[in-house]
Design an enzyme around this catalytic site. Sequence first.
Site, PDB file in Angstrom:
ATOM      1  N   ASP A 252      58.751  14.692 -57.712  1.00 58.88           N
ATOM      2  CA  ASP A 252      57.915  13.668 -58.109  1.00 58.88           C
ATOM      3  C   ASP A 252      58.527  13.790 -59.545  1.00 58.88           C
ATOM      4  O   ASP A 252      58.692  12.170 -59.924  1.00 58.88           O
ATOM      5  CB  ASP A 252      56.929  12.991 -57.504  1.00 58.88           C
ATOM      6  CG  ASP A 252      55.546  13.472 -58.394  1.00 58.88           C
ATOM      7  OD1 ASP A 252      55.790  14.802 -58.308  1.00 58.88           O
ATOM      8  OD2 ASP A 252      54.928  12.420 -59.269  1.00 58.88           O
TER       9      ASP A 252
ATOM     10  N   ASP B  14      56.722  18.725 -62.275  1.00 52.77           N
ATOM     11  CA  ASP B  14      56.071  19.962 -61.595  1.00 52.77           C
ATOM     12  C   ASP B  14      56.879  20.209 -60.431  1.00 52.77           C
ATOM     13  O   ASP B  14      57.931  19.174 -60.398  1.00 52.77           O
ATOM     14  CB  ASP B  14      54.714  19.513 -60.866  1.00 52.77           C
ATOM     15  CG  ASP B  14      54.391  17.988 -60.354  1.00 52.77           C
ATOM     16  OD1 ASP B  14      55.797  17.854 -59.627  1.00 52.77           O
ATOM     17  OD2 ASP B  14      53.392  17.477 -60.305  1.00 52.77           O
TER      18      ASP B  14
ATOM     19  N   TYR C 255      47.885  11.728 -55.907  1.00 55.63           N
ATOM     20  CA  TYR C 255      48.657   9.960 -55.490  1.00 55.63           C
ATOM     21  C   TYR C 255      47.584   9.746 -54.500  1.00 55.63           C
ATOM     22  O   TYR C 255      47.669   9.639 -53.346  1.00 55.63           O
ATOM     23  CB  TYR C 255      49.994  10.173 -55.087  1.00 55.63           C
ATOM     24  CG  TYR C 255      50.982  10.785 -55.727  1.00 55.63           C
ATOM     25  CD1 TYR C 255      51.200   9.576 -56.750  1.00 55.63           C
ATOM     26  CD2 TYR C 255      51.337  11.580 -56.811  1.00 55.63           C
ATOM     27  CE1 TYR C 255      52.443   9.701 -58.127  1.00 55.63           C
ATOM     28  CE2 TYR C 255      52.704  12.007 -58.192  1.00 55.63           C
ATOM     29  CZ  TYR C 255      53.201  11.173 -58.802  1.00 55.63           C
ATOM     30  OH  TYR C 255      53.527  11.265 -59.348  1.00 55.63           O
TER      31      TYR C 255
ATOM     32  N   GLU D  70      56.300  12.410 -69.458  1.00 56.50           N
ATOM     33  CA  GLU D  70      56.551  13.343 -68.366  1.00 56.50           C
ATOM     34  C   GLU D  70      56.843  12.004 -67.448  1.00 56.50           C
ATOM     35  O   GLU D  70      56.909  10.948 -67.697  1.00 56.50           O
ATOM     36  CB  GLU D  70      55.329  13.799 -67.530  1.00 56.50           C
ATOM     37  CG  GLU D  70      55.781  14.244 -65.974  1.00 56.50           C
ATOM     38  CD  GLU D  70      54.321  14.836 -65.612  1.00 56.50           C
ATOM     39  OE1 GLU D  70      53.703  14.051 -65.331  1.00 56.50           O
ATOM     40  OE2 GLU D  70      54.762  15.606 -64.124  1.00 56.50           O
TER      41      GLU D  70
END
Length: 500
Positions: free
Chosen positions: A87, A90, A238, A478
Site C-alpha cells: 500500500d 512498507d 487501517y 511516504e
Amino acid sequence: MPPRARLPSPPPSQLLLLLLLSMAFAAQAGQPAEGHDYSDALRKSILFFEGQRSGKLPPDQRLRWRGDSALRDGAAEGVDLTGGYYDAGDNIKFGFPMAFTATLLSWSVIDFGRNMGDQLGEALRAVRWATDYILKATAVPETVYVQVGDAFRDHGCWERPEDMDTPRTVYKVNRAHPGSDVAGESAAALAAASIVFRFRDPAYSRRLLDRAVEVFEFADKYRGAYSSSLRPAVCPFYCDFDGYQDELLWGAAWLHKASRRREYREYILRNEQILGAGDTINEFGWDNKHAGINVLISKEVLMGKAAYLESFKNNADSFICSLLPGMSTLQVQYSPGGLLYKTGGSNMQHVTSLSFLLLAYSNYLSHSGTAVQCGGSAASPAELRRLAKRQVDYILGDNPLGMSYMVGYGAKFPRRIHHRGSSLPSVRTHPARIGCKAGSKYYLSPAPNPNLLVGAVVGGPNTTDAFPDSRPYFQQSEPTTYINAPFVGLLAYFSAHSHP
Ligand SMILES: *[C@@H]1O[C@H](CO)[C@@H](O)[C@H](O)[C@H]1NC(C)=O
C-alpha cells in the site's frame, strides 16, 4: 554506502519544460508561465503502481529495480494470495486501502479513460493488477482475505520486499468474524472494475461483477467492522474508525451503476438516511466514503435518471460548497500557498481524492448545464475545475517551495521518500540479502534514495507549505497507492484540457 542517485537524462520535451520553468521562476517563484506537462505526469502516476507490485513480476515490468517478492503469500493457509500491491512504503498487503485504490483507479478510467491517450492500456493493467488479487482474496465463499503480513513485525524492519522474512500472516473475515467495511469496499472495487472492462474484456468483466454481487451479499448479511474482530492486526494501521455503513452504501452504489439492478436502487433508497449530516459528509478516503457516494449518485440525478435520489445531490452540493473558498460557513482549510489541508497526516490523500470529486462533479454539472448553489451565490462547473487544477498544479510545482511532490517529475522533487524498496540498494545492483536491521543505515542516511519510485506522490507539505524531505517524517514523505489512484484521473483530464 548506497549508490548515488542516478538521474535519467530528461527527454527533449522535459528539457523544454525545465527551461520554461526556470524562466518562469526567475520572474515569479513557483508560478510557471506555461502549463505543466500533464501527459508526462500521467504516464508517471501510473508507472508508480509497478513499483508497488507484489508477487511475480511480468517480463514487461518497466521499473526494473524491483524484483519478485512474497511468492508464497497465502500458502500456509492453502490459498494463493500472491500479487496485489503494497500500500505504501512498507511490505504489507492491506486489503482495505488496496480495494479503495482499485475503486478509484477504476473510477479514473470510467470518467477519464477517453483522455488517457496511449496511457489507457497502462491504466487498465494497473487496475487489473489489483482486481486479479481481489478475485483471489474473495475466491472462498463468505470469506475475504483482508491482509497479508504482520504490520508490527514488518514495520520493525527496513527491508526490501524481495528480502522480506517477517511473518506473512494471513488475516480474513467470514461469517463468524464479519468485515462489512473491507468486504463492501472489495465489492465496490469489483463492480467498478467490471464497468472498466465491460467492452474491453467482457468475460473478465462478468467474473468481476458476479463476484461483486456475492461479496456484497456477504458484507450486508454478516454485519460488522473488521477492526472489531481483527483489531490487533489491522489497528492502528487501517483500522475502520468510521463504521462500515458507508462501505455498504458505496458498494450498493457501484453495483447499481454496474448492473442497473433494481435491488441495489432499493437498497440505496432504504439506507439513504445513514449518511446523515455533519462534518464526515465532507470526507472521502480509504475509511470514509461519504462525499464519494454523494457525488457518484448525483450523476444519476443530474442526468435526470433518478430524481428520487435528490438528497444525495443536496449533500454533494454542500460538500462542493465547503471546498470553495468563501462559499460556505463550513469551510475546508487551505495552506497559505493554496493547498487544501486536512489534519491527520498524509494530507495529499485528501488533496487528490477531493480534487477528483470536484472534477468529476464539474463534468456531471457541465453535461446537465447546471451550477452548484452555495447559499446566495452559484458556482459554475468551470470554477470547480479551476480549483481542482490549482491543486494539481500545486502538486506538480506551483507552490512556495517551487518543488514537485511527484517523484521524477520536474527539476525538484522528494529525494528521501519513506519507502523501503526505493531507499535500499536495488536487488539488481546489490543481490546480496540485506537483513531486517541491516537496512537501518539506509533509513537513517542523509543520502537521496538510490531507486526512483517514478510517479509516487508523497504525503506532502504541512499547513505552512514546509516539507522536510526526510524519511522519518513518514506522514510527509511516504507515498501511498490511494494518493495516486484519483490523481491518475485528474492528470488524464488535464492532459487533454490544459487550458480549461
Ligand atoms: C512545518 O514544517 C516546518 C519545517 O519542518 C516547521 O518549522 C513548522 O513548525 C511546521 N509547521 C507546522 C504547523 O507544523
